[in-house]
Design an enzyme around this catalytic site. Structure first.
Site, PDB file in Angstrom:
ATOM      1  N   GLU A 183       0.939  -1.237  -0.034  1.00 55.90           N
ATOM      2  CA  GLU A 183      -0.294   0.037  -0.123  1.00 55.90           C
ATOM      3  C   GLU A 183       0.913   1.418  -0.041  1.00 55.90           C
ATOM      4  O   GLU A 183       0.902   2.033   0.988  1.00 55.90           O
ATOM      5  CB  GLU A 183      -1.159  -0.007   1.218  1.00 55.90           C
ATOM      6  CG  GLU A 183      -1.952  -1.222   1.107  1.00 55.90           C
ATOM      7  CD  GLU A 183      -3.217  -1.264   2.209  1.00 55.90           C
ATOM      8  OE1 GLU A 183      -4.013  -1.594   2.037  1.00 55.90           O
ATOM      9  OE2 GLU A 183      -2.708  -0.376   3.194  1.00 55.90           O
ATOM     10  N   GLU A 376      -5.451  -8.382  -0.721  1.00 52.08           N
ATOM     11  CA  GLU A 376      -5.921  -8.089   0.199  1.00 52.08           C
ATOM     12  C   GLU A 376      -7.576  -7.754  -0.060  1.00 52.08           C
ATOM     13  O   GLU A 376      -8.045  -7.074  -0.871  1.00 52.08           O
ATOM     14  CB  GLU A 376      -5.539  -6.828   1.189  1.00 52.08           C
ATOM     15  CG  GLU A 376      -4.216  -7.126   1.653  1.00 52.08           C
ATOM     16  CD  GLU A 376      -3.600  -6.210   2.791  1.00 52.08           C
ATOM     17  OE1 GLU A 376      -4.462  -5.329   3.392  1.00 52.08           O
ATOM     18  OE2 GLU A 376      -2.579  -5.814   2.830  1.00 52.08           O
TER      19      GLU A 376
HETATM   20  C1  BGP Z   1      -4.170  -2.616   4.986  1.00 52.97           C
HETATM   21  C2  BGP Z   1      -3.029  -3.338   5.309  1.00 52.97           C
HETATM   22  C3  BGP Z   1      -3.070  -4.338   6.087  1.00 52.97           C
HETATM   23  C4  BGP Z   1      -4.677  -4.672   6.853  1.00 52.97           C
HETATM   24  C5  BGP Z   1      -5.749  -4.343   6.319  1.00 52.97           C
HETATM   25  C6  BGP Z   1      -6.977  -4.242   7.128  1.00 52.97           C
HETATM   26  O1  BGP Z   1      -4.529  -1.302   5.130  1.00 52.97           O
HETATM   27  O2  BGP Z   1      -2.242  -3.566   4.477  1.00 52.97           O
HETATM   28  O3  BGP Z   1      -1.998  -4.432   6.717  1.00 52.97           O
HETATM   29  O4  BGP Z   1      -4.363  -4.733   8.139  1.00 52.97           O
HETATM   30  O5  BGP Z   1      -5.603  -2.955   5.892  1.00 52.97           O
HETATM   31  O6  BGP Z   1      -6.981  -3.268   7.972  1.00 52.97           O
HETATM   32  P1  BGP Z   1      -7.262  -3.402   9.490  1.00 52.97           P
HETATM   33  O7  BGP Z   1      -6.251  -4.311  10.212  1.00 52.97           O
HETATM   34  O8  BGP Z   1      -7.363  -2.067   9.940  1.00 52.97           O
HETATM   35  O9  BGP Z   1      -8.943  -3.746   9.815  1.00 52.97           O
END
Ligand code: BGP
Length: 479
Positions: A183, A376
């Site tokens: 990201e 993701e």
């Molecule tokens: C993205 C990241 C992850 C992950 C995901 C979910 O931004 O790459 O590391 O955590 O989001 O977000 P969260 O963990 O805040 O629910």
């Protein structure tokens, strides 16, 4: 074009994790202190991640959830066994930079750290699972932050390349897919979490962010060059926190606002895929009076070392208006958004928009015509463990709808999508909140927000469901 009810042959189904939220073992095996080790849970978390509150000023009794996380460090065999059982074709994980180079400045890597990942890669490859490695996922040696102010300094590019060289040489012939930065656009929104940036008083924060962006883009291009020199089969990807912005209304000002918000994300992939700064960014920086320090040869480097595929996270679309008073805000993956009345939301206020995934896939594919990889996606929510079981029908529903949207994008729109790794396939710590209770996994981990718990693993209902999706290459989604 085929509209048959399954996915392309060799479609890479799997799951994703990252060391900073999953691995733990923060002081084991010679590992150095990392960025995540100083990010606390609780009320100061957000300001620390934004680079507005110095981690040194935190109270003594803070909980740092990334330090133990869910202890993949000691559970890696068991967890990969679950992935094998589910039939994963690919597993995306990240390497902790400070496990390989504890300060980032050593001449030689920490062998114990390298051995940890070697055994993981060996087990994956032996079981027919393609490793997909994120080189830097909200993670870097703390020493580089303290000594150089992180990516503001080009010396960090050298440290990153030394680290990349070790990985590319070690895993030659075993790993094919690499992501240079998780990201990358997140550094504009969460500068400390995304890129280790703590702002100093009175500095021009926009200038710092774009300078850091430039250094990461150069590092990514140089890593791509290095990877190809070491193994011409390596496939290198960029990675965006994606999710298209919709206009709040049909008012052209809202439409234009959405266009500009989308540019803040596309800027990164435009450079990494097309190989040069887009004119809209050059003009924006010029209007802001920002000059980026570039070295001779930087532009050529970017042009000559573009990525092979585009990977991204997608949790939801976003909504924006030119009118600061319009609408109501809701939570989302860090980047601010308005509440879209047409969408449902999760208990954490994240919107749920499967068609938005198809829209995002189309936007990226039309723009670049390169293979896409969803690395993701998923529903972060509370689960209840009752008699060793979790009935997560809500998660199955979310995933099913998103997978059908992917299928539509492939079979109706002609998008070239090569794989899908859902986020947090084993429950892990939430990046935005530091909570354990915001769970994404097919595997439940007994760990609580306050850090207590046995770390014991349990299969959820979605475990069997996803296994079947993979076994039938998506055909079971239509039953
Ligand atoms: C993205 C990241 C992850 C992950 C995901 C979910 O931004 O790459 O590391 O955590 O989001 O977000 P969260 O963990 O805040 O629910």
């Amino acid at each position: 074009m085929s509209t048959k009810k399954c996915f392309p042959n060799n479609f890479l189904w799997g799951g994703a994790t990252a060391a900073n939220q999953y691995e733990g073992g923060y002081n084991k095996g010679g590992k150095g202190k990392a960025l995540v080790d100083v990010i606390p849970a609780g009320e100061n978390r957000r300001e620390v991640m934004e680079g507005k509150f110095h981690y040194r000023d935190l109270p003594n009794d803070c909980l740092y959830p990334g330090r133990e996380a869910v202890d993949f460090y000691h559970h890696w065999e068991e967890d990969i066994d679950y992935m094998i059982e589910m039939g994963f074709k690919v597993y995306r994980f990240s390497i902790s930079w400070s496990r390989i180079f504890p300060t980032g400045e050593e001449e030689t890597p920490n062998q114990e750290g390298l051995d940890f990942y070697k055994q993981i890669v060996r087990k994956l490859v032996d079981n027919g699972i393609e490793p997909l490695i994120t080189i830097c996922h909200f993670d870097m040696p703390l020493h580089l932050i303290e000594k150089y102010g992180s990516w503001r300094d080009r010396k960090v590019i050298d440290a990153y390349l030394r680290y990349c060289r070790v990985l590319f040489e070690t895993f030659k012939g075993k790993v094919r897919y690499w992501i240079t930065f998780n990201e990358i656009n997140m550094l504009l929104h969460m500068p400390f979490m995304g890129a280790g940036i703590m702002f100093r008083p009175d500095e021009d924060q926009e200038k710092v962010k774009y300078q850091v962006a430039h250094h990461e883009l150069i590092a990514s291009a140089l890593a791509t060059k290095l990877a190809k020199e070491i193994d011409s089969d390596y496939q290198i990807g960029c990675m965006l926190a994606a999710g298209q912005f919709y206009p709040y209304s049909s008012d052209p000002r809202d439409v234009f606002d959405a266009l500009e918000k989308n540019r803040a994300t596309f800027f990164f992939s435009d450079v990494q895929v097309r190989g040069h700064y887009p004119d809209y960014t050059k003009q924006k920086l010029d209007n802001l009076g920002i000059t980026i320090d570039m070295l001779p040869g930087d532009e050529e480097l970017l042009q000559e070392n573009t990525v092979d595929f585009i990977s991204f996270s997608y949790y939801a679309s976003r909504l924006t208006s030119a009118d600061p008073e319009a609408g109501e805000k809701t939570a989302g993956n860090v980047i601010p958004t308005l509440r879209n009345p047409h969408l449902e939301i999760s208990p954490w206020g994240w919107q749920i928009d499967p068609l938005g995934l198809r829209i995002t896939l189309n936007a990226l594919y039309e723009r670049y015509e390169k293979p896409l990889f969803i690395v993701e996606n998923g529903l972060g929510t509370k689960d209840e463990l009752v008699d060793g079981k979790v009935n997560d029908d809500y998660r199955i529903d979310y995933l099913q709808k998103h997978m059908l949207a992917m299928h539509d994008a492939i079979t109706k729109d002609g998008v070239r999508l090569i794989g899908y790794t859902s986020w947090g396939c084993v429950d892990l710590v939430s990046a935005s909140t530091g909570q354990m209770s915001k769970r994404y996994g097919y595997i439940y981990v007994d760990k609580n927000d306050d850090g207590s718990g046995t770390l014991k693993r349990y299969r959820k209902k979605s475990f069997d469901w996803y296994s079947r999706v993979i076994a039938t290459n998506g055909a079971s989604l239509f039953e």
